[in-house]
Scaffold this motif. Structure first.
Motif, PDB file in Angstrom:
ATOM      1  N   GLN A 166       0.807  -1.218   0.000  1.00 57.26           N
ATOM      2  CA  GLN A 166       0.000   0.000   0.000  1.00 57.26           C
ATOM      3  C   GLN A 166       0.843   1.272   0.000  1.00 57.26           C
ATOM      4  N   TYR A 170       0.458   5.675  -2.177  1.00 56.86           N
ATOM      5  CA  TYR A 170       0.060   6.936  -1.552  1.00 56.86           C
ATOM      6  C   TYR A 170       1.293   7.727  -1.140  1.00 56.86           C
ATOM      7  N   GLU A 174      -0.427  11.006   3.451  1.00 59.87           N
ATOM      8  CA  GLU A 174      -1.689  10.258   3.324  1.00 59.87           C
ATOM      9  C   GLU A 174      -1.533   8.840   3.859  1.00 59.87           C
ATOM     10  N   PHE A 175      -0.407   8.215   3.545  1.00 58.25           N
ATOM     11  CA  PHE A 175      -0.238   6.839   3.989  1.00 58.25           C
ATOM     12  C   PHE A 175      -0.119   6.760   5.500  1.00 58.25           C
ATOM     13  N   ARG A 177      -1.580   8.597   7.659  1.00 61.11           N
ATOM     14  CA  ARG A 177      -2.950   8.663   8.198  1.00 61.11           C
ATOM     15  C   ARG A 177      -3.615   7.288   8.087  1.00 61.11           C
ATOM     16  N   ARG A 178      -3.451   6.662   6.945  1.00 59.12           N
ATOM     17  CA  ARG A 178      -4.015   5.332   6.742  1.00 59.12           C
ATOM     18  C   ARG A 178      -3.385   4.317   7.695  1.00 59.12           C
ATOM     19  N   ASP A 181      -4.969   4.180  11.076  1.00 60.86           N
ATOM     20  CA  ASP A 181      -6.233   3.435  11.059  1.00 60.86           C
ATOM     21  C   ASP A 181      -5.983   1.931  10.943  1.00 60.86           C
ATOM     22  N   ILE A 182      -5.058   1.552  10.087  1.00 62.48           N
ATOM     23  CA  ILE A 182      -4.732   0.135   9.907  1.00 62.48           C
ATOM     24  C   ILE A 182      -4.306  -0.472  11.241  1.00 62.48           C
TER      25      ILE A 182
END
Length: 193
Positions: A166, A170, A174-175, A177-178, A181-182
């Motif tokens: 992933q 990105y 942005e990554f 932030r992801r 969450d992950i």
């Protein structure tokens, strides 16, 4: 010194061009030596590829063992979170080794396909010892739900591998932030309720 320079140049060539596209002449040119000089250290291109793969794996093992010692006194959740995040940062800081690994795994040269399975199994055996110890500590202290540690390992590897894929899609902001969450979703799935 020359052997190390050859390995570095080989990793870069194999990372960008794959085994078939990389040339001994290009590697020699990057090092500033004659092509024939590579044979002093690595008689065949296959030998050079294997040496580069082992060097990449050694570098990663060293990183993992150093990380494990740095986080040894941390609580279980922080240990696992640090492994996830620092693996991500390691990949950012080691773009050549990361790209070489990705190329070798996704597009292995024909001679390497069977060896790749053996190498991945060896890599997992070494890292699994570290991860299993953390999972078992978490279960014994009631932080992680009781389950088979050997069931948690594949999930954790999928998490790390998924993050590695992933991150190429990105930008860093942005990554990250992801990634937060992950991590939260993964931790919620294994922690004691």
């Amino acid at each position: 010194m020359t052997a190390n320079a050859i390995l570095q140049a080989a990793c870069e060539q194999f990372a960008v061009k794959g085994f078939e596209g990389a040339s001994l002449a290009g590697i020699a040119q990057a090092v500033g030596i004659r092509k024939q000089s590579i044979a002093t250290y690595y008689p065949r291109k296959e030998d050079l590829f294997m040496a580069a793969f082992h060097e990449m794996a050694r570098h990663y093992y060293d990183f993992l063992e150093q990380l494990y010692h740095q986080i040894s006194d941390n609580p279980v959740e922080m240990k696992l979170r640090e492994i996830v995040y620092r693996n991500y940062y390691y990949k950012l800081e080691q773009p050549v080794l990361t790209a070489f690994y990705k190329m070798a795994v996704q597009f292995p040269p024909p001679f390497f396909k069977e060896l790749l399975e053996e190498q991945i199994a060896l890599m997992e055996q070494r890292s699994a010892k570290l991860y299993r110890a953390i999972f078992e500590q978490g279960m014994s202290t009631g932080v992680i739900r009781q389950q088979q540690a050997d069931s948690l390992l594949p999930a954790f590897y999928c998490l790390l591998d998924g993050i590695a894929m992933q991150m190429f899609f990105y930008g860093q902001e942005e990554f990250e932030r992801r990634l937060a969450d992950i991590w939260e979703i993964f931790w919620a799935g294994i922690k004691q309720s």
